[in-house]
Write a protein that holds these residues in place. Structure first.
Motif, short mmCIF file in Angstrom:
data_model
loop_
_atom_site.label_atom_id
_atom_site.label_comp_id
_atom_site.label_asym_id
_atom_site.label_seq_id
_atom_site.Cartn_x
_atom_site.Cartn_y
_atom_site.Cartn_z
N GLY A 1 -3.48 1.46 -3.95
CA GLY A 1 -3.52 2.91 -4.06
C GLY A 1 -4.74 3.49 -3.38
N VAL A 2 -5.44 4.38 -4.09
CA VAL A 2 -6.53 5.15 -3.47
C VAL A 2 -7.72 4.29 -3.06
CG1 VAL A 2 -5.94 7.33 -4.56
CG2 VAL A 2 -7.43 5.72 -5.76
N PHE A 3 -7.93 3.14 -3.71
CA PHE A 3 -9.11 2.35 -3.39
C PHE A 3 -8.88 1.34 -2.27
CE2 PHE A 3 -9.75 3.35 -8.03
CZ PHE A 3 -10.64 4.39 -7.79
N GLY A 4 -7.65 1.24 -1.79
CA GLY A 4 -7.37 0.34 -0.68
C GLY A 4 -7.49 1.00 0.67
N CYS A 5 -7.50 2.33 0.70
CA CYS A 5 -7.55 3.07 1.96
C CYS A 5 -8.88 2.82 2.67
CB CYS A 5 -7.38 4.56 1.69
SG CYS A 5 -7.62 5.61 3.14
N GLY B 1 -4.80 3.38 -9.18
CA GLY B 1 -6.20 3.03 -9.31
C GLY B 1 -6.49 1.58 -8.93
N ASN B 2 -6.02 1.18 -7.74
CA ASN B 2 -6.19 -0.20 -7.29
C ASN B 2 -6.18 -0.25 -5.76
OD1 ASN B 2 -3.40 0.04 -6.53
ND2 ASN B 2 -2.82 -0.53 -8.61
N PHE C 1 0.84 -1.19 0.00
CA PHE C 1 0.00 0.00 0.00
C PHE C 1 0.88 1.25 0.00
CE2 PHE C 1 -2.72 3.06 2.48
CZ PHE C 1 -3.64 3.28 1.46
N VAL C 2 0.59 2.20 -0.89
CA VAL C 2 1.46 3.37 -1.04
C VAL C 2 1.26 4.39 0.07
CG1 VAL C 2 1.58 3.09 -3.54
CG2 VAL C 2 -0.16 4.60 -2.55
#
Length: 258
Positions: free
Chosen positions: A223-227, A219-220, A189-190
């Motif tokens: 990234g933003v959808f894992g938060c 977009g995965n 996770f970034v």
């Protein structure tokens, strides 16, 4: 009144702390050397008298100088700029150099930041994480043409430059990552630091990447959808960056494209 008493009174007036009533601090530090097979993680207690204006950085240096020469922790600037001295302070990520002991209880517990590789005691390798994140997200200006180093620098609107500068204040201390529940469960996770960094390049008019390009990067679920949107990152950032705003901004842009 003698000279030493007069000086003590002046210090008391300036700092609000009396030398005659200095607290006795007990600092519990999680000690462990992963390079030593015989080392087991354990808490060790150190006591010292609180001094006027003392920070945890000063306290740790005194402990290392006077009681525990092998104690490992990181520091460079002592001014909240380098981000090296991030650690868990009573369970909360923060910077030792910016934390006054008089704002804490007399017993203080210190531990290394989670998520990052442990070097020893309070020292972790945030640099390796930041480099991996930077390479993964390609955090540099992308242009289709070869740059002309002899040209004058391209003009930028002051408002846009200020927006970019605000995000560039990130010192990569790792506090936001240590406070992130997703980062503890998903090693790739970034995190808020990565999303903030990429948001900075999306704002930069010199970067010619499209939203499709950014979508390929974040977009995965890494990234933003894992938060999970717990927003611990926003609560602990020592530079008070708008991490919540940048996460929402990038998530909306990526959701719209996706």
């Amino acid at each position: 009144m003698n000279k030493s008493s007069d000086q003590a009174n002046r210090r008391e007036t300036q700092t609000g702390i009396s030398d005659r009533s200095a607290r006795r601090l007990t600092i519990k530090i999680l000690r462990h050397n992963p390079q030593d097979p015989a080392s087991d993680p354990r808490f060790e207690r150190y006591q010292l008298d609180e001094a006027p204006g003392m920070t945890l950085f000063i306290a740790l240096n005194r402990i290392r100088d006077e009681q525990a020469p092998s104690l490992q922790f990181d520091f460079v600037c002592r001014a909240g700029i380098c981000g090296s001295c991030g650690m868990l302070i009573n369970g909360r990520p923060g910077l030792a150099c910016r934390t006054l002991t008089n704002k804490l209880d007399p017993e203080i517990t210190l531990a290394p930041l989670p998520v990052f590789k442990l070097i020893g005691d309070l020292s972790v390798d945030t640099g390796a994480w930041a480099r991996q994140m930077g390479e993964k997200l390609e955090t540099w200006v992308h242009q289709h043409k070869e740059p002309d180093i002899d040209r004058l620098e391209e003009r930028m609107e002051p408002e846009r430059a200020e927006e970019i500068h605000e995000l560039d204040r990130c010192i990569e201390c790792g506090c936001c990552i240590a406070a992130c529940g997703t980062a503890r469960m998903r090693k790739d996770f970034v995190g808020a630091a990565g999303i903030n960094k990429l948001s900075r390049f999306r704002l930069d008019p010199r970067d010619e990447r499209s939203d499709e390009d950014f979508y390929e990067l974040i977009g995965n679920d890494d990234g933003v959808f894992g938060c999970m949107a717990l927003l611990g990152c926003n609560d602990v950032c020592p530079k008070e960056l708008p991490l919540q705003t940048q996460l929402a901004f990038m998530r909306r842009k990526m959701a719209k494209f996706g």
